[in-house]
Scaffold this active site. Structure first.
Site, PDB file in Angstrom:
ATOM      1  N   LYS A  49      -0.463 -11.863  -6.811  1.00 13.77           N
ATOM      2  CA  LYS A  49       0.341 -13.085  -6.724  1.00 13.77           C
ATOM      3  C   LYS A  49       1.092 -13.339  -8.036  1.00 13.77           C
ATOM      4  O   LYS A  49       2.262 -13.731  -8.024  1.00 13.77           O
ATOM      5  CB  LYS A  49      -0.544 -14.294  -6.396  1.00 13.77           C
TER       6      LYS A  49
ATOM      7  N   LYS B 271      -0.734  -1.177  11.645  1.00 15.61           N
ATOM      8  CA  LYS B 271      -1.342  -2.491  11.707  1.00 15.61           C
ATOM      9  C   LYS B 271      -0.322  -3.566  12.062  1.00 15.61           C
ATOM     10  O   LYS B 271       0.771  -3.609  11.509  1.00 15.61           O
ATOM     11  CB  LYS B 271      -1.981  -2.799  10.347  1.00 15.61           C
TER      12      LYS B 271
ATOM     13  N   LYS C  21       1.788 -10.293  10.141  1.00 12.71           N
ATOM     14  CA  LYS C  21       2.970 -11.170  10.091  1.00 12.71           C
ATOM     15  C   LYS C  21       3.853 -10.900   8.886  1.00 12.71           C
ATOM     16  O   LYS C  21       5.027 -11.209   8.892  1.00 12.71           O
ATOM     17  CB  LYS C  21       2.581 -12.641  10.179  1.00 12.71           C
TER      18      LYS C  21
END
Ligand code: TRP
Length: 331
Positions: free
Chosen positions: A111, A194, A197
């Protein structure tokens, strides 16, 4: 009965991968365990959602889980922010969570790299909040995927550290709930193995997608120019479509297209049309239930309050005892 805790991020809609993965297992687990499932709305503040988006996302996720079969009578289904005791335990755990270990956490490093202008303290202490979520109910098992293993490891560290520091055996060491063989992996429509989203537009089919959107997505799924020799090994993208079919369609349908592939008579357009209709048939009752629940504010209110009450009973007991152990005693 073992205590199970899991948090659900209130981001976006559930897709077929979620449904056949975590969702179905949550539904199974609630039969034989003491389950706490909560929507991690405190956690979601790290990305600064607007009040409108936050509320809407929480409602959507809640409703989708209910539509898929989470039963508020069996499991405790609640909102993280309804239990401020979690925030108190988080504060306490933070006093023994070290900057170095938090900075070494893979998800934090990722992040920090991808959103360098929003590296806030909530992001750094994400694992402490997650630990608080879990140990506040003295959980034994946490059904999480591989990506959360490190967070769970940190949870064990924080729980043990507390026990050792105060010389108590208070918090159990929570372990990952491993689904093993029962986990059906749903591939993406873009040729990747896979469904997810974040994998890009068109990779995932959401339970909430309309039939038109589903048909469009399936028809655009990645294929190739077709087999040229009998009994050829299927390339990944084709294997994916067959796997999706295996999860959703009748066995005869899979067999029919498998034979067509093996004798090179297959037309991918036909396969996709059939697959799209089978997906629509599968998701339609779920979508209709979601729409129905979205309108039913009285029921949602009831579910949320029931969860809040049950979660509060467990959380407040733990925090009361923690305060006592620490030395916050009544005068
Ligand atoms: N971090 C989890 C995720 O990203 C969500 C989560 C928050 C969670 N608190 C938790 C999962 C406690 C299990 C237990 O999916």
């Amino acid at each position: 009965m073992e205590t199970v805790v899991s948090g659900i991020r209130p981001t976006g809609n559930l897709h077929l991968g979620n449904y056949f993965g975590a969702m179905r297992n949550f539904v199974k687990m609630q039969e034989t365990n003491h389950c706490y499932f909560f929507i991690a709305d405190y956690h979601s503040l790290t990305t600064h959602p607007t009040p409108h988006d936050l509320h809407g996302n929480v409602k959507q996720v809640l409703v989708e889980y209910l539509a898929c079969g989470l039963d508020p009578e069996k499991a405790t289904l609640y909102l993280q922010s309804d239990i401020p005791e979690t925030a108190e335990l988080y504060l306490i755990l933070n006093m023994n969570a070290y900057k170095g270990e938090l900075e070494r956490c893979t998800s934090f490093k990722d992040k920090a790299r991808t959103q360098p202008d929003n590296v806030n303290a909530g992001l750094l202490t994400y694992p402490t909040l997650m630990a608080a979520d879990i140990i506040i109910h003295k959980a034994h098992k946490v059904p999480v995927g591989k990506d959360q293993e490190q967070h769970l490891e940190m949870t064990r560290t924080f729980a043990n550290r507390f026990n050792r520091m105060y010389n108590v055996e208070f918090f159990p060491e929570p372990v990952a709930y491993n689904f093993g063989e029962s986990l059906v992996k749903i591939p993406g429509l873009d040729g990747s193995t896979k469904m997810g989203k974040s994998e890009g537009e068109g990779n995932a089919i959401f339970l909430f997608d309309s039939p038109e959107v589903i048909r469009k997505k399936v028809m655009r799924a990645v294929t190739d120019s077709g087999p040229t020799k009998p009994h050829q090994k299927k390339p990944q993208a084709i294997e994916n479509l067959f796997n999706l079919m295996k999860a959703l369609s009748a066995p005869e349908t899979v067999q029919f297209f498998d034979e067509a592939y093996n004798n090179c008579s297959i037309r991918y357009g036909d396969l996709k049309k059939q697959l799209a209709e089978d997906v629509v048939k599968f998701t339609t009752p779920l979508r209709e239930r979601i729409l129905e629940l979205l309108q039913d504010d009285a029921y949602i209110h009831k579910v949320v309050n029931m969860g809040k009450e049950k979660a509060h009973a467990s959380a407040s007991k733990t925090v009361r005892e923690v305060r006592e152990i620490i030395g916050f005693k009544e005068f």
